[in-house]
Design an enzyme around this catalytic site. Structure first.
Site, PDB file in Angstrom:
ATOM      1  N   PHE A   1       0.819  -1.215   0.000  1.00  0.00           N
ATOM      2  CA  PHE A   1       0.000   0.000   0.000  1.00  0.00           C
ATOM      3  C   PHE A   1       0.857   1.272   0.000  1.00  0.00           C
ATOM      4  O   PHE A   1       0.442   2.314   0.484  1.00  0.00           O
ATOM      5  CB  PHE A   1      -0.972   0.000   1.193  1.00  0.00           C
ATOM      6  N   ARG A   2       2.072   1.156  -0.514  1.00  0.00           N
ATOM      7  CA  ARG A   2       3.004   2.282  -0.629  1.00  0.00           C
ATOM      8  C   ARG A   2       3.415   2.867   0.726  1.00  0.00           C
ATOM      9  O   ARG A   2       3.848   4.015   0.826  1.00  0.00           O
ATOM     10  CB  ARG A   2       2.451   3.384  -1.541  1.00  0.00           C
TER      11      ARG A   2
END
Length: 210
Positions: free
Chosen positions: A186-187
């Protein structure tokens, strides 16, 4: 595959052990050398001219230790001229197979003549001859001009050792900033930065928001 935490500290803030970032770099580099299909030592190096206009290109990292990161090139090339005007640079290595990157920046110095001679002697003979034939970064009227120069230099050095040209040397980036980046879902990536005021100073380290 790397461990879940990639060797990065769970918490990172404050003074770092002497040599810590270079020890971590070496572990990451060894893992990259085992997993990357091509050129784990491929490194983007950015320089800037006297007006501050940046310039970036890929080179090969040929040596690394606690003094810094070394690459070799023609000193009359664009990057050589830019480093003569502004002796600072930044570099980044991205290892896609491991989803990691390391970037650094700092002042730049020439390596010793002995270091340049030793690496030049280790290169393939045609690469050594090519260093004499190529006027790196200069305009080239036609490919045949370069091929003719290569033939002429090959004939000139026939039956003898190919010495290192005076215009070919090594540069060492001495980092005052060294950052380790590791991909996370999710970065929400991991970033740990090591900083010091001078190349001889003590390291501090801290974690950064992704």
């Amino acid at each position: 595959m790397p461990s879940p935490h990639d060797g990065l500290p769970e918490t990172a803030q404050g003074p770092a052990a002497e040599g810590a970032p270079f020890d971590l770099f070496e572990r990451w580099y060894e893992e990259a050398a085992a997993s990357e299909l091509n050129d784990p030592n491929a490194m983007a190096v950015a320089t800037a001219d006297a007006n501050g206009l940046p310039d970036v290109r890929m080179v090969l990292l040929k040596h690394r230790d606690s003094r810094g990161f070394v690459f070799f090139t023609n000193t009359t090339s664009a990057k050589g001229r830019e480093l003569a005007e502004n002796s600072q640079a930044s570099g980044v290595l991205h290892w896609k197979s491991l989803r990691r990157q390391v970037r650094f920046r700092g002042p730049v110095e020439f390596v010793t003549s002995e270091e340049s001679d030793a690496y030049f002697a280790s290169r393939a003979r045609d690469s050594r001859i090519g260093a004499w034939a190529s006027r790196q970064s200069s305009p080239l009227a036609a490919r045949k001009v370069l091929e003719d120069a290569m033939e002429a230099e090959t004939a000139r050095f026939e039956g003898q050792q190919v010495p290192r040209p005076s215009h070919w040397a090594g540069y060492r980036i001495k980092p005052i900033y060294l950052e380790f980046w590791s991909d996370r879902p999710f970065r929400l990536h991991d970033r740990v930065a090591f900083t010091r005021m001078t190349p001889q100073g003590a390291w501090e380290h801290g974690r950064l928001y992704p």
